[in-house]
Design a protein around this motif. Structure first.
Motif, PDB file in Angstrom:
ATOM      1  N   ARG A 274      45.322  46.865  32.063  1.00  0.00           N
ATOM      2  CA  ARG A 274      44.077  46.102  32.374  1.00  0.00           C
ATOM      3  C   ARG A 274      44.119  44.892  31.388  1.00  0.00           C
ATOM      4  O   ARG A 274      44.646  44.929  30.329  1.00  0.00           O
ATOM      5  CB  ARG A 274      42.737  46.411  32.604  1.00  0.00           C
ATOM      6  N   ALA A 275      43.805  43.577  31.898  1.00  0.00           N
ATOM      7  CA  ALA A 275      43.849  42.479  31.052  1.00  0.00           C
ATOM      8  C   ALA A 275      42.735  41.595  31.630  1.00  0.00           C
ATOM      9  O   ALA A 275      42.571  41.239  32.767  1.00  0.00           O
ATOM     10  CB  ALA A 275      45.151  41.643  31.284  1.00  0.00           C
ATOM     11  N   PHE A 276      41.930  41.028  30.616  1.00  0.00           N
ATOM     12  CA  PHE A 276      40.644  40.440  30.997  1.00  0.00           C
ATOM     13  C   PHE A 276      39.749  41.063  31.840  1.00  0.00           C
ATOM     14  O   PHE A 276      39.213  40.451  32.856  1.00  0.00           O
ATOM     15  CB  PHE A 276      41.240  39.066  31.640  1.00  0.00           C
ATOM     16  N   GLY A 277      39.759  42.321  31.659  1.00  0.00           N
ATOM     17  CA  GLY A 277      38.578  43.193  32.538  1.00  0.00           C
ATOM     18  C   GLY A 277      39.087  43.360  33.863  1.00  0.00           C
ATOM     19  O   GLY A 277      38.477  43.899  34.583  1.00  0.00           O
ATOM     20  N   ARG A 278      40.324  43.224  33.997  1.00  0.00           N
ATOM     21  CA  ARG A 278      40.921  43.434  35.550  1.00  0.00           C
ATOM     22  C   ARG A 278      42.324  44.127  35.418  1.00  0.00           C
ATOM     23  O   ARG A 278      43.141  43.950  34.561  1.00  0.00           O
ATOM     24  CB  ARG A 278      40.961  42.216  36.454  1.00  0.00           C
ATOM     25  N   PRO A 279      42.809  44.864  36.674  1.00  0.00           N
ATOM     26  CA  PRO A 279      43.943  45.244  36.659  1.00  0.00           C
ATOM     27  C   PRO A 279      45.064  44.102  36.510  1.00  0.00           C
ATOM     28  O   PRO A 279      44.914  43.158  36.929  1.00  0.00           O
ATOM     29  CB  PRO A 279      44.218  46.024  38.093  1.00  0.00           C
ATOM     30  N   LEU A 280      46.130  44.271  36.029  1.00  0.00           N
ATOM     31  CA  LEU A 280      47.188  43.219  35.563  1.00  0.00           C
ATOM     32  C   LEU A 280      47.574  42.641  36.951  1.00  0.00           C
ATOM     33  O   LEU A 280      47.859  41.601  37.070  1.00  0.00           O
ATOM     34  CB  LEU A 280      48.150  43.540  34.712  1.00  0.00           C
ATOM     35  N   GLY A 281      47.736  43.814  37.966  1.00  0.00           N
ATOM     36  CA  GLY A 281      48.136  43.248  39.122  1.00  0.00           C
ATOM     37  C   GLY A 281      47.305  42.393  40.074  1.00  0.00           C
ATOM     38  O   GLY A 281      47.640  41.753  41.109  1.00  0.00           O
ATOM     39  N   ALA A 282      46.228  42.424  39.557  1.00  0.00           N
ATOM     40  CA  ALA A 282      44.932  41.688  40.182  1.00  0.00           C
ATOM     41  C   ALA A 282      45.212  39.876  40.026  1.00  0.00           C
ATOM     42  O   ALA A 282      44.406  39.254  40.723  1.00  0.00           O
ATOM     43  CB  ALA A 282      43.504  42.095  40.003  1.00  0.00           C
ATOM     44  N   LEU A 283      45.633  39.726  38.944  1.00  0.00           N
ATOM     45  CA  LEU A 283      46.045  38.352  38.509  1.00  0.00           C
ATOM     46  C   LEU A 283      47.016  37.684  39.388  1.00  0.00           C
ATOM     47  O   LEU A 283      48.133  38.363  39.588  1.00  0.00           O
ATOM     48  CB  LEU A 283      46.616  38.195  36.942  1.00  0.00           C
ATOM     49  N   GLN A 284      47.004  36.613  39.820  1.00  0.00           N
ATOM     50  CA  GLN A 284      47.738  35.957  40.614  1.00  0.00           C
ATOM     51  C   GLN A 284      49.123  35.864  40.301  1.00  0.00           C
ATOM     52  O   GLN A 284      50.318  35.902  41.132  1.00  0.00           O
ATOM     53  CB  GLN A 284      47.435  34.452  41.063  1.00  0.00           C
ATOM     54  N   ASN A 285      49.370  35.675  38.839  1.00  0.00           N
ATOM     55  CA  ASN A 285      50.757  35.466  38.439  1.00  0.00           C
ATOM     56  C   ASN A 285      51.658  36.534  38.616  1.00  0.00           C
ATOM     57  O   ASN A 285      52.898  36.765  38.916  1.00  0.00           O
ATOM     58  CB  ASN A 285      50.886  34.983  36.800  1.00  0.00           C
ATOM     59  N   THR A 286      50.907  37.807  38.511  1.00  0.00           N
ATOM     60  CA  THR A 286      51.576  39.082  38.605  1.00  0.00           C
ATOM     61  C   THR A 286      52.003  39.386  39.896  1.00  0.00           C
ATOM     62  O   THR A 286      52.969  39.643  40.351  1.00  0.00           O
ATOM     63  CB  THR A 286      50.443  40.224  37.863  1.00  0.00           C
TER      64      THR A 286
END
Length: 389
Positions: A274-286
């Motif tokens: 998790r990063a910034f309160g969300r799974p890392l995979g939920a971030l667009q860059n990932t």
């Protein structure tokens, strides 16, 4: 085969059964020992014997020599993939049985085959090949080790470096110059453990491939009988060139398998971290990084699979093999670099496998011919050279 890959079209049910068998073998006999082997800088000799008992060595060799008579490279490809997926890239079974032993299979007399291939298939005789020297890497014409005719045999003097399986090897195919007046006159000589004048240096510390022993070898007036010479002692350069197409295709199979294993390690990690309160995979860059690498891996794997089939049919050429080796090694390093980045600080810690894979991957752009040599081969196939006017 990775669960994240689309269905691959070159395998049939027999290959699938073989893959399951190899996966079980690696999980039982390799995986539990990887950390110890990496710390020691070499794997146990016993893993070769266990692989031989499981029928994983010299599968191409005739049954009379201990093999299964299976020339189909897909089986070796599967062995690479499952060894990397469940074990460690530094367990060099394939170098022993598919890169070195074929020189004996192609060039050896019946007596030589019985003498060395049977033990190699059983894993009781471990093989290595000694080409590289301190002053001669990709440029084999720069080899300085020499062999001089004497007393029904040859006397070898010189030194070799960066020799894989160098410490474990019982028989080493040594490339030595046989006619100083001819730039490409080499012989292939089998030097055996215990021969007077044959010495091994220290285990070499490396950037990666920690479980694979790498050593310097020294030859001081080593007398080798004619019975230990493979083929014509003046035609070694041509013999080496014959094996390079398969060696580079196998390097490509290794690189794409290593990249796929890194991807498979990273996908669940970015779903859980998790990063910034969300799974890392939920971030667009990932999402975009993983999506791009998935597309590139699928395209590259499809091409490599097609080249394996071309090689099985005897149609693979040197320039195409060079292209495969070049592009897969570059993709391997790009994918693993991204995977380390997505692991964050954990990617820099050796307790995480991705960190070790990052180190392991770097040499793939150097061995089996550096990327620059691959570009030279491809360029010359296009009719381009520094001799153009």
């Amino acid at each position: 085969m990775s669960e994240t890959q689309p269905r691959r079209l070159i395998f049939d049910s027999e290959h699938d059964q073989f893959r399951d068998s190899v996966a079980r073998f690696v999980q039982k006999e390799v995986a539990p020992h990887v950390d110890r082997w990496r710390a020691a800088g070499r794997c146990d000799r016993e893993i070769f014997e266990k692989a031989g008992a499981h029928g994983l060595l010299l599968m191409w060799a005739d049954e009379i020599d201990g093999g299964a008579g299976i020339a189909d490279l897909r089986y070796e490809q599967i062995l690479y993939e499952e060894m990397i997926r469940h074990g460690d890239i530094g367990v060099y079974l394939t170098l022993h049985s598919r890169l070195v032993a074929p020189y004996i299979g192609r060039l050896g007399s019946d007596e030589q085959k019985r003498r060395w291939l049977t033990g190699a298939a059983l894993g009781t005789t471990i093989l290595a090949v000694a080409m590289t020297e301190p002053g001669a890497g990709s440029d084999l014409a720069g080899i300085q080790a020499r062999a001089e005719r004497r007393d029904g045999g040859w006397v070898i003097n010189g030194a070799k470096t960066y020799i894989s399986n160098g410490l474990n090897a019982d028989a080493v195919i040594v490339v030595a110059r046989t006619n100083p007046a001819e730039r490409r006159a080499f012989g292939l000589f089998i030097v055996e453990r215990g021969m007077p004048g044959f010495e091994r240096g220290h285990k070499l510390a490396k950037l990666g491939l920690d479980a694979q022993d790498t050593a310097e070898l020294f030859f001081n007036d080593v007398w080798v009988p004619d019975a230990n010479v493979l083929g014509d002692a003046m035609h070694g350069f041509a013999y080496l060139a014959e094996g390079l197409i398969e060696e580079r295709l196998l390097a490509a199979c290794q690189s794409i398998a290593h990249a796929q294993a890194a991807f498979d390690l990273t996908l669940p990690y970015v779903k859980e971290r998790r990063a910034f309160g969300r799974p890392l995979g939920a971030l667009q860059n990932t999402r975009f990084v993983m999506a791009r690498r998935r597309a590139e891996l699928d395209a590259m794997q499809t091409w490599i699979d097609a080249l394996v089939m071309e090689h099985n049919a005897g149609r693979l050429d040197a320039a195409t093999a060079a292209s495969a080796k070049l592009l897969t090694s570059e993709l391997e390093n790009h994918v693993i670099d991204d995977c380390v980045q997505l692991h964050g600080g954990a990617g820099y810690m050796d307790e995480y496998r991705i960190s070790r894979m990052y180190r392991d991957a770097r040499v793939s752009r150097i061995f089996a011919g550096s990327s620059e040599i691959m570009l030279e081969i491809i360029g010359r196939s296009l009719g381009l050279s520094d001799r153009m006017e």
